[in-house]
Design a protein around this motif. Sequence first.
Motif, short mmCIF file in Angstrom:
data_model
loop_
_atom_site.label_atom_id
_atom_site.label_comp_id
_atom_site.label_asym_id
_atom_site.label_seq_id
_atom_site.Cartn_x
_atom_site.Cartn_y
_atom_site.Cartn_z
N ALA A 226 -7.73 32.86 -1.39
CA ALA A 226 -9.27 33.05 -1.22
C ALA A 226 -9.43 34.64 -1.48
O ALA A 226 -8.47 35.46 -1.26
N ILE A 227 -10.51 34.82 -2.21
CA ILE A 227 -11.00 36.36 -2.32
C ILE A 227 -12.51 36.68 -1.16
O ILE A 227 -13.13 35.75 -1.28
N HIS A 228 -12.22 37.53 -0.67
CA HIS A 228 -13.20 37.86 0.43
C HIS A 228 -14.46 38.88 -0.25
O HIS A 228 -14.29 39.96 -0.51
N PRO A 229 -15.67 38.14 -0.35
CA PRO A 229 -16.65 39.00 -1.04
C PRO A 229 -17.12 40.40 -0.22
O PRO A 229 -16.91 40.29 0.82
N SER A 230 -17.65 41.18 -0.98
CA SER A 230 -18.03 42.36 -0.58
C SER A 230 -17.05 42.95 0.17
O SER A 230 -17.45 43.69 1.43
N THR A 231 -15.74 43.26 0.06
CA THR A 231 -14.88 43.98 0.78
C THR A 231 -14.21 44.94 0.09
O THR A 231 -13.35 45.68 0.79
#
Length: 276
Positions: free
Chosen positions: A248-253
Amino acid sequence: MEPRGRGRRSPSTPPGVVGYDQSGFDICHPKQPGTIVLKPPLLVKNREKRRSSCSSAKALSLRAGMVLLKGYLALSDQEKIVERCRELGVGDGGFYQPGYGEGSKMHLKMMCLGKNWDPDTSQYGDQRPFDGAKPPEIPPEFHNYVRNALRDSNAFFPDNSLPSISPDICIVNFYSQSGRLGLHQDKDESEDSLGRGLPVVSFSIGDSADFLYGDHRDVDKAHKLQLQSGDVLIFGGPSRHVFHGVTAIHPSTAPTLLLQHTNLRPGRLNLTFRQY
Ligand code: MD6
Ligand code: FE
């Protein structure tokens, strides 16, 4: 204007079938003339400074041959890397979307530096089969970052030391926020390189990612860690064949200042260096 190389076919692709999609992708939002960039509030600025300062840097020896340097790359170096990748990525041999049609890796753009690695055949070569482009050289400053990371890793963990490398291949991946990469081994390098356990050195920039690693191609048995902007992960020696992937890629991090200074699009930039 159409980007160069758009829709070019490999000689073996039947007429009418367009294989890889386009050459050149801008990982940053183009700067709009007349756009005013709003400054972030002081609170955000200070938080980012704390996050990106040396105090948040630490080194972890994860297992024999595997080291994680947290917050290793300075924000200014992350910015330089983004800018170089941006420049190279829009030119000949730049970013493209690997995969065909249905199986196309929609959420991933890829570019090779030094040599080409072909995701279809898992082979290295001097040119990209689908458009004949020669990958750009690895920029000299990238060599310095890799050399320093290995030197510092070995200084932190003399009992878990790894040989240095002269990287001749760098695979640059840009994941959009829904990007993933299944569990795999990096095992396409030369017998000599693999046999000596020459390390893969991986830089993470932009949004954070969940990264899995382990001895089996089994998500349930794998260890999980988070890779954040500025982290350097090294795996070689007895961990050279470790299975690894991104779930997963964590948005807005991504660090606010990095986005402000580079205009990087939402997503994650990953560079993996190795010696063929
Ligand atoms: C990562 N990347 O994105 C892990 N492997 O953190 C890889 O495992 C990788 O980006 C082979 C080729 C390119 C990659
Ligand atoms: Fe890999």
